[in-house]
Structure formats: C-alpha cells, structure tokens
Write an enzyme that holds these catalytic residues in place. Structure first.
Site, mmCIF file in Angstrom:
data_model
loop_
_atom_site.group_PDB
_atom_site.id
_atom_site.type_symbol
_atom_site.label_atom_id
_atom_site.label_comp_id
_atom_site.label_asym_id
_atom_site.label_seq_id
_atom_site.Cartn_x
_atom_site.Cartn_y
_atom_site.Cartn_z
ATOM 1 N N HIS A 28 20.982 -26.751 -41.041
ATOM 2 C CA HIS A 28 21.885 -26.580 -42.059
ATOM 3 C C HIS A 28 20.987 -26.180 -43.461
ATOM 4 C CE1 HIS A 28 24.066 -29.816 -39.710
ATOM 5 N NE2 HIS A 28 24.835 -28.738 -39.672
ATOM 6 N N ARG A 178 24.555 -32.943 -32.593
ATOM 7 C CA ARG A 178 24.605 -33.802 -31.461
ATOM 8 C C ARG A 178 23.359 -34.199 -30.679
ATOM 9 N NH1 ARG A 178 29.425 -29.860 -31.186
ATOM 10 N NH2 ARG A 178 31.314 -31.186 -31.338
HETATM 11 P P1 AMP Z 1 27.907 -27.645 -37.646
HETATM 12 O O1 AMP Z 1 27.712 -28.647 -39.179
HETATM 13 O O2 AMP Z 1 27.163 -27.753 -36.654
HETATM 14 O O3 AMP Z 1 29.383 -27.138 -37.939
HETATM 15 O O4 AMP Z 1 27.159 -26.121 -38.453
HETATM 16 C C1 AMP Z 1 27.229 -25.881 -39.604
HETATM 17 C C2 AMP Z 1 26.358 -24.579 -39.573
HETATM 18 O O5 AMP Z 1 24.916 -24.799 -39.332
HETATM 19 C C3 AMP Z 1 26.810 -23.530 -38.647
HETATM 20 O O6 AMP Z 1 27.080 -22.208 -39.227
HETATM 21 C C4 AMP Z 1 25.710 -23.655 -37.783
HETATM 22 O O7 AMP Z 1 25.610 -22.241 -36.906
HETATM 23 C C5 AMP Z 1 24.282 -23.953 -38.434
HETATM 24 N N1 AMP Z 1 23.597 -24.534 -37.846
HETATM 25 C C6 AMP Z 1 23.725 -25.704 -37.029
HETATM 26 N N2 AMP Z 1 22.631 -26.097 -36.347
HETATM 27 C C7 AMP Z 1 21.699 -24.900 -36.745
HETATM 28 C C8 AMP Z 1 20.296 -24.700 -36.317
HETATM 29 N N3 AMP Z 1 19.518 -25.319 -35.583
HETATM 30 N N4 AMP Z 1 19.770 -23.572 -36.814
HETATM 31 C C9 AMP Z 1 20.424 -22.518 -37.518
HETATM 32 N N5 AMP Z 1 21.672 -22.846 -38.121
HETATM 33 C C10 AMP Z 1 22.412 -23.975 -37.583
#
Ligand code: AMP
Length: 272
Positions: A28, A178
């Site tokens: 993030h 997760r």
């Molecule tokens: P989430 O909080 O899981 O909905 O993710 C929010 C944003 O962070 C989304 O655009 C995801 O694709 C991005 N994201 C989550 N994990 C990663 C990671 N390991 N590398 C790059 N972007 C990520």
C-alpha cells in the site's frame, strides 16, 4: 470529503488518490509514494467495502487498525485519510451498481461472483467523492486494475490510472493484508505461489510456449506444498484476460490458491 475536494479543486490543486481496505503494508505504501509524486494533495481511503465480499467471505474477520494505518499514511506524506463508515456509503435504500459484463467473469470471477461489481461500484463512488485527477492501484490485483482501466474508459471518468508493480516479502510472498491469517506452516506453503510463477518465468525464458504445460507445472509445484488447494491457474491475454494457448507476446499468468482457509492471489507477466 466532497466539500474538501471541491475546495481543493477550486484552489487549483491536483488530487492523487489511493483506495485501500486498510491494514496497510509496504505494498500500500508503495502506491502512496507513487501518488505523492503525482498530486499536490494525496488522499487515501480506508474502507472495507461490504459489497465486494461474498456471503461466505471474510468481511467480519478482515483485519482493521485505523490508528496504525493513519500513522503509516502520515509517514509517507498522505494529506487526507478518508475512512467512512459503511452506513455513510450505503443507505438502506441503496441500489445502484456498476457491472463489467465480460472482464468480471474471468479469473477470480467464477469463485467470487459479485466481487468485481462491488469493487467497480465502490471505486465509482470513491471517485465521485474524492474527485481525483490521478488514482493509483496495485498490479497485485491485476484483474481489478484491468477492470478499473476499462471502467474509466467506458464511463468517461477524467482520471488517469497508474498501476504499481507487486511489492513482495524478502522471500517472494506477495504482500497482502490477508497474510496475517496464515499460520507459520501455511506461511511456508504460501511461498509456492511465487515459486510456481518464477518457475514459469524461467521455463518461458528457456523456450516453453505451451500454456497447458506451464499451468500443469505450476499446479504440481503448488500442490506439493501442504494445505494448498488451487482455485485457478490461468495463462491469459493481459488486456482481455482471455485464456491463450501459447505464450507469444507479454502474457499474464495469474493464480488464486487456498492455503488453509486463506485465499491468496498472485501473478506475473511472462515475456518470451
Ligand atoms: P487492498 O487494501 O487489498 O484493497 O489493496 C489496496 C490497493 O493496494 C490495491 O490497488 C492493491 O492492488 C494494492 N496492493 C495490495 N497489496 C499490494 C502489493 N503487495 N503490491 C502492490 N500493490 C498492492
């Protein structure tokens, strides 16, 4: 938030936006650092969006820590954290959704039937609330990024979408909120996702072109680790997400695997 965004726009500011579900990690933060480069004002949202979770999914269990998230956000230069309550986003009479007819059906689509409808709808709402010029998404959720790009094009959102490469743990596991669900044993098995993608990359570098062969080898490697159950391993076109038979140009290899009770995703672009 809408009033603040209008005020910023009237003052001639450029707004960069990173939507998240919180429980922030380095993945993030990479998006936020990218956002910092593109906007006068950097806004993030933290919202565990109920409409993108299926009835049997982990909405209640999803990890949350707003105080920690706010200080992490501050540390990378975020100006505004927008963290609405679900009731503020979805009134009782709520009934409007954005649905992508074709892209939502591939990859994660079959096992998460209303997931991308929830994602596209909440991102539309967040765009209307935050009014960004630029929005940043991770390639970790490759299908989501593809869907957002399509939606922005289809619905004429005047927003530039930027994709950021996957941020990984030192051993290769893609960072994810997760991952906190994994036991030590499962954490070890979860490494097979990255290893199978790396193996495919090496295999393509050595001349393998046949998609079935790559999928078979990846599946075997994953299933040789305990606690794993494959949802899908797919080799497909990186724009249409349609399966391909052969790796000729840049090709997406994407997978979703259950490790114990945790469903993890990962992907790589194979380049012959
Ligand atoms: P989430 O909080 O899981 O909905 O993710 C929010 C944003 O962070 C989304 O655009 C995801 O694709 C991005 N994201 C989550 N994990 C990663 C990671 N390991 N590398 C790059 N972007 C990520």
């Amino acid at each position: 938030m809408q009033q603040e965004s209008t005020r910023l726009l009237q003052a001639g500011k450029t707004i960069a936006f990173v939507p998240t579900m919180g429980y922030l990690h380095e993945g993030h933060l990479a998006l936020m650092r990218e956002g910092r480069k593109h906007g006068d004002v950097l806004v993030i949202s933290i919202f565990v969006n109920p409409t993108q979770f299926g009835p049997a999914e982990d909405l209640q269990a999803y990890p949350r820590d707003l105080d920690r998230d706010v200080s992490l956000a501050e540390s990378v230069g975020v100006d505004i954290v927008f963290a609405p309550e679900p009731e503020a986003m979805y009134e009782k009479a709520y009934q409007t959704y954005v649905d992508l007819e074709v892209l939502s059906g591939y990859l994660c689509g079959p096992s998460r039937p209303s997931h991308f409808r929830g994602v596209a709808s909440v991102v539309t709402k967040l765009f209307n609330i935050v009014k960004p010029h630029i929005a940043i998404f991770g390639e970790k959720d490759y299908q989501q990024l593809t869907i957002i790009r399509r939606m922005v094009q289809d619905l004429n959102f005047d927003i530039r979408i930027i994709g950021v490469p996957i941020v990984r743990e030192p051993d290769g596991l893609a960072m994810s909120s997760r991952n906190t669900y994994l036991s030590e044993d499962e954490r070890h098995s979860a490494l097979s996702l990255f290893q199978s993608l790396k193996q495919a990359e090496e295999s393509v570098a050595k001349g393998t072109r046949d998609a079935k062969q790559l999928i078979h080898a990846a599946s075997e490697l994953i299933l040789s680790s305990p606690h794993t159950k494959i949802d899908y391993v797919s080799v497909c076109d990186p724009e249409t997400l349609e399966d391909v038979d052969r790796v000729e140009g840049p090709t997406l290899m994407a997978l979703a695997v259950w490790v114990g009770k945790t469903r993890l995703i990962d992907n790589v672009i194979l380049k012959p």
